[in-house]
Design an enzyme around this catalytic site. Sequence first.
Site, PDB file in Angstrom:
ATOM      1  N   ARG A   1       0.894  -1.170  -0.066  1.00 52.39           N
ATOM      2  CA  ARG A   1      -0.060  -0.110  -0.131  1.00 52.39           C
ATOM      3  C   ARG A   1       1.012   1.113   0.133  1.00 52.39           C
ATOM      4  O   ARG A   1       1.004   1.976  -0.830  1.00 52.39           O
ATOM      5  CB  ARG A   1      -1.027  -0.213   1.124  1.00 52.39           C
ATOM      6  CG  ARG A   1      -1.949   1.036   1.113  1.00 52.39           C
ATOM      7  CD  ARG A   1      -1.705   2.381   1.653  1.00 52.39           C
ATOM      8  NE  ARG A   1      -1.078   2.486   2.870  1.00 52.39           N
ATOM      9  CZ  ARG A   1      -0.444   3.510   3.412  1.00 52.39           C
ATOM     10  NH1 ARG A   1      -0.429   4.577   2.640  1.00 52.39           N
ATOM     11  NH2 ARG A   1       0.003   3.618   4.636  1.00 52.39           N
ATOM     12  N   ASP A   2       1.580   1.411   0.991  1.00 50.47           N
ATOM     13  CA  ASP A   2       2.360   2.739   1.325  1.00 50.47           C
ATOM     14  C   ASP A   2       3.507   2.726   0.104  1.00 50.47           C
ATOM     15  O   ASP A   2       3.757   3.943  -0.454  1.00 50.47           O
ATOM     16  CB  ASP A   2       2.877   2.825   2.625  1.00 50.47           C
ATOM     17  CG  ASP A   2       3.244   4.295   2.948  1.00 50.47           C
ATOM     18  OD1 ASP A   2       2.945   5.227   2.193  1.00 50.47           O
ATOM     19  OD2 ASP A   2       3.643   4.310   4.422  1.00 50.47           O
TER      20      ASP A   2
ATOM     21  N   HIS B   1       5.840   4.609  12.572  1.00 48.00           N
ATOM     22  CA  HIS B   1       5.955   4.553  10.953  1.00 48.00           C
ATOM     23  C   HIS B   1       6.867   5.666  10.565  1.00 48.00           C
ATOM     24  O   HIS B   1       6.515   6.672  10.453  1.00 48.00           O
ATOM     25  CB  HIS B   1       4.267   4.801  10.704  1.00 48.00           C
ATOM     26  CG  HIS B   1       4.237   4.730   9.114  1.00 48.00           C
ATOM     27  ND1 HIS B   1       3.486   3.698   8.487  1.00 48.00           N
ATOM     28  CD2 HIS B   1       4.219   5.419   8.119  1.00 48.00           C
ATOM     29  CE1 HIS B   1       3.345   3.885   7.277  1.00 48.00           C
ATOM     30  NE2 HIS B   1       3.971   5.141   7.034  1.00 48.00           N
TER      31      HIS B   1
ATOM     32  N   HIS C   1       9.471   7.302   8.113  1.00 46.98           N
ATOM     33  CA  HIS C   1      10.072   7.209   6.668  1.00 46.98           C
ATOM     34  C   HIS C   1      11.364   7.593   6.946  1.00 46.98           C
ATOM     35  O   HIS C   1      11.851   8.409   7.734  1.00 46.98           O
ATOM     36  CB  HIS C   1       9.058   8.413   5.766  1.00 46.98           C
ATOM     37  CG  HIS C   1       8.035   7.660   5.344  1.00 46.98           C
ATOM     38  ND1 HIS C   1       7.585   7.563   4.212  1.00 46.98           N
ATOM     39  CD2 HIS C   1       6.657   7.362   6.128  1.00 46.98           C
ATOM     40  CE1 HIS C   1       6.311   7.043   3.961  1.00 46.98           C
ATOM     41  NE2 HIS C   1       5.939   7.073   5.284  1.00 46.98           N
TER      42      HIS C   1
ATOM     43  N   CYS D   1       4.932   9.753  -0.073  1.00 52.39           N
ATOM     44  CA  CYS D   1       3.577  10.062   0.223  1.00 52.39           C
ATOM     45  C   CYS D   1       3.309  10.925  -1.066  1.00 52.39           C
ATOM     46  O   CYS D   1       3.851  11.907  -1.205  1.00 52.39           O
ATOM     47  CB  CYS D   1       3.218  10.557   1.634  1.00 52.39           C
ATOM     48  SG  CYS D   1       1.586  11.136   1.616  1.00 52.39           S
TER      49      CYS D   1
ATOM     50  N   ASN E   1       9.344   4.331   3.192  1.00 55.92           N
ATOM     51  CA  ASN E   1       9.388   3.753   4.774  1.00 55.92           C
ATOM     52  C   ASN E   1      10.862   3.240   4.943  1.00 55.92           C
ATOM     53  O   ASN E   1      11.305   2.866   4.118  1.00 55.92           O
ATOM     54  CB  ASN E   1       8.283   2.997   4.909  1.00 55.92           C
ATOM     55  CG  ASN E   1       7.131   3.450   4.954  1.00 55.92           C
ATOM     56  OD1 ASN E   1       6.449   3.837   3.887  1.00 55.92           O
ATOM     57  ND2 ASN E   1       6.196   3.552   5.938  1.00 55.92           N
TER      58      ASN E   1
HETATM   59  P1  HMG Z   1     -13.168  13.689  -2.475  1.00 56.29           P
HETATM   60  O1  HMG Z   1     -12.731  13.909  -3.965  1.00 56.29           O
HETATM   61  O2  HMG Z   1     -13.376  14.808  -1.520  1.00 56.29           O
HETATM   62  O3  HMG Z   1     -14.418  12.557  -2.230  1.00 56.29           O
HETATM   63  O4  HMG Z   1     -11.994  12.683  -1.783  1.00 56.29           O
HETATM   64  P2  HMG Z   1     -15.942  12.678  -2.731  1.00 56.29           P
HETATM   65  O5  HMG Z   1     -16.603  11.988  -1.599  1.00 56.29           O
HETATM   66  O6  HMG Z   1     -16.451  13.984  -3.209  1.00 56.29           O
HETATM   67  O7  HMG Z   1     -15.766  11.882  -3.922  1.00 56.29           O
HETATM   68  C1  HMG Z   1     -15.324  12.096  -5.359  1.00 56.29           C
HETATM   69  C2  HMG Z   1     -15.382  10.981  -6.157  1.00 56.29           C
HETATM   70  O8  HMG Z   1     -14.686  10.060  -5.622  1.00 56.29           O
HETATM   71  C3  HMG Z   1     -16.771  10.351  -6.198  1.00 56.29           C
HETATM   72  O9  HMG Z   1     -16.691   9.689  -7.599  1.00 56.29           O
HETATM   73  C4  HMG Z   1     -16.660   9.150  -5.363  1.00 56.29           C
HETATM   74  O10 HMG Z   1     -17.504   8.250  -5.586  1.00 56.29           O
HETATM   75  C5  HMG Z   1     -15.361   8.829  -5.283  1.00 56.29           C
HETATM   76  P3  HMG Z   1     -17.497  10.488  -8.757  1.00 56.29           P
HETATM   77  O11 HMG Z   1     -18.925  10.565  -8.327  1.00 56.29           O
HETATM   78  O12 HMG Z   1     -16.791  11.740  -8.984  1.00 56.29           O
HETATM   79  O13 HMG Z   1     -17.427   9.302  -9.934  1.00 56.29           O
HETATM   80  N1  HMG Z   1     -14.765   8.025  -4.028  1.00 56.29           N
HETATM   81  C6  HMG Z   1     -14.431   6.661  -4.174  1.00 56.29           C
HETATM   82  N2  HMG Z   1     -14.057   5.905  -4.947  1.00 56.29           N
HETATM   83  C7  HMG Z   1     -13.386   4.858  -4.452  1.00 56.29           C
HETATM   84  N3  HMG Z   1     -13.025   4.446  -3.298  1.00 56.29           N
HETATM   85  C8  HMG Z   1     -13.304   5.271  -2.192  1.00 56.29           C
HETATM   86  C9  HMG Z   1     -13.905   6.707  -2.594  1.00 56.29           C
HETATM   87  N4  HMG Z   1     -14.341   7.818  -2.067  1.00 56.29           N
HETATM   88  C10 HMG Z   1     -14.795   8.569  -2.834  1.00 56.29           C
HETATM   89  N5  HMG Z   1     -12.975   5.131  -0.936  1.00 56.29           N
HETATM   90  C11 HMG Z   1     -11.240  10.928  -0.435  1.00 56.29           C
HETATM   91  C12 HMG Z   1     -12.004  12.276  -0.456  1.00 56.29           C
HETATM   92  C13 HMG Z   1     -10.695  10.778   0.770  1.00 56.29           C
HETATM   93  C14 HMG Z   1     -11.948   9.786  -1.055  1.00 56.29           C
HETATM   94  C15 HMG Z   1      -9.911  11.232  -1.139  1.00 56.29           C
HETATM   95  O14 HMG Z   1      -9.356  12.472  -0.784  1.00 56.29           O
HETATM   96  C16 HMG Z   1      -8.844  10.071  -1.128  1.00 56.29           C
HETATM   97  O15 HMG Z   1      -9.285   8.998  -1.660  1.00 56.29           O
HETATM   98  N6  HMG Z   1      -7.748  10.428  -0.523  1.00 56.29           N
HETATM   99  C17 HMG Z   1      -6.840   9.268  -0.297  1.00 56.29           C
HETATM  100  C18 HMG Z   1      -5.613   9.686  -0.204  1.00 56.29           C
HETATM  101  C19 HMG Z   1      -4.602   8.927  -0.014  1.00 56.29           C
HETATM  102  O16 HMG Z   1      -4.651   7.695  -0.356  1.00 56.29           O
HETATM  103  N7  HMG Z   1      -3.307   9.295   0.502  1.00 56.29           N
HETATM  104  C20 HMG Z   1      -2.145   8.530   0.796  1.00 56.29           C
HETATM  105  C21 HMG Z   1      -2.386   7.620   1.919  1.00 56.29           C
HETATM  106  S1  HMG Z   1      -2.097   8.208   3.598  1.00 56.29           S
HETATM  107  C22 HMG Z   1      -0.551   7.990   3.792  1.00 56.29           C
HETATM  108  O17 HMG Z   1       0.255   7.501   2.936  1.00 56.29           O
HETATM  109  C23 HMG Z   1       0.356   8.352   5.307  1.00 56.29           C
HETATM  110  C24 HMG Z   1       0.345   6.843   5.957  1.00 56.29           C
HETATM  111  O18 HMG Z   1       1.095   6.159   5.246  1.00 56.29           O
HETATM  112  C25 HMG Z   1       1.152   7.340   7.406  1.00 56.29           C
HETATM  113  C26 HMG Z   1       2.394   8.318   7.036  1.00 56.29           C
HETATM  114  O19 HMG Z   1       3.310   8.121   6.493  1.00 56.29           O
HETATM  115  O20 HMG Z   1       2.277   9.214   7.779  1.00 56.29           O
HETATM  116  C27 HMG Z   1      -1.030   6.208   6.257  1.00 56.29           C
HETATM  117 MG    MG Z   2       3.448   6.349   5.212  1.00 52.42          MG
END
Ligand code: HMG
Ligand code: MG
Length: 298
Positions: free
Chosen positions: A16-17, A208, A210, A241, A250
């Site tokens: 995933r990450d 966690h 990096h 990220c 990481n």
């Molecule tokens: P948004 O655009 O505000 O969402 O995104 P929305 O509710 O307005 O929906 C927009 C569109 O996305 C719609 O489709 C939804 O159906 C679809 P449309 O009607 O336009 O065709 N949608 C989805 N589709 C599939 N699966 C879903 C989903 N949700 C909405 N779950 C949202 C808000 C949170 C969904 C978006 O910002 C998002 O997915 N963000 C993910 C960001 C991400 O993955 N970041 C990386 C992970 S965090 C990280 O890496 C840090 C970590 O490792 C820890 C660290 O290192 O610190 C964890």
């Molecule tokens: Mg991370």
Amino acid sequence: MYKPPKQVKIVEVSPRDGLQNEKQVVDLATKLELIERLGHSGIKNIEITGFVSPKWVPQLSDSSLLCEQLHRHQDINYSALVPNLKGMKLAIAGNIKEVAVFTAASESFTQKNINCTIEESLERFKPVVSLAKQNNITVRGYVSCVLGCPYEGEINPSKVAEVTQKLFQLGCYEVSLGDTIGTGTPLKAQKMLKACTEISDIDALALHFHNTYGQALANIYACLELGARIIDTSVAGLGGCPYAKGASGNIATEDVVYMLDGMGIETGIDLAQLIKTGNWISQKLNKSNSSQVGNALD
Ligand code: HMG
Ligand code: MG
């Protein structure tokens, strides 16, 4: 005199990450093989994908298909990241038994990462956690930017502890503390962890870290001294990220396992097998291996 713990739990986050951050979208067969190889090396906790918006993170748009085709082993905990109710429903359909929700200790990062405020993100998770519980799915929480934010700079440890506490209150059984941009240093990491142990048992807190500035192992060691026993890692140091400019991967699983082996701490992981996996995936992705141990023992 510091007495190391007997065991440490490793949570492997590369599928995933790691892969969420690859420029190329990695094919499903490679993802499935990576997960299988990681399990084969003895890893018992693997974050396999994220049910996130494919518009935001196209690299993980095959999450449902991946769950369908995954060869599951009874003794491995396969988890997935979910940002909202839609993602939670997909995770249930994918027969996932543990999900992770994520927020940050920084407002601007939360806005860029999940398009809402910290408070809104916590509100958004309430129905997610309740649906998870109804389906006997355990929930892990992530706090990003615990040792620094790409937009806000320094982060106060008390803010990290506050957000961590809210995730526990929501129903998370474990909270992973993310040094998303890898700017932390050992004493800062200790200070942050200490603040969190004021509101939580240390056995429910994961590291966690990096490795952007090459500090992750030192930070992990400093936190081990305080009693930390859960570490998130990524084979070959894959990752970064998408919403944190300059964030490298990481800390590599191989580097952590090598250090823990040397300290007599058990992880249940076969380092030689793990190194093979790290070299294999690096070749597949056509990139250099970010694990120093992987390179040294190749
Ligand atoms: P948004 O655009 O505000 O969402 O995104 P929305 O509710 O307005 O929906 C927009 C569109 O996305 C719609 O489709 C939804 O159906 C679809 P449309 O009607 O336009 O065709 N949608 C989805 N589709 C599939 N699966 C879903 C989903 N949700 C909405 N779950 C949202 C808000 C949170 C969904 C978006 O910002 C998002 O997915 N963000 C993910 C960001 C991400 O993955 N970041 C990386 C992970 S965090 C990280 O890496 C840090 C970590 O490792 C820890 C660290 O290192 O610190 C964890
Ligand atoms: Mg991370």
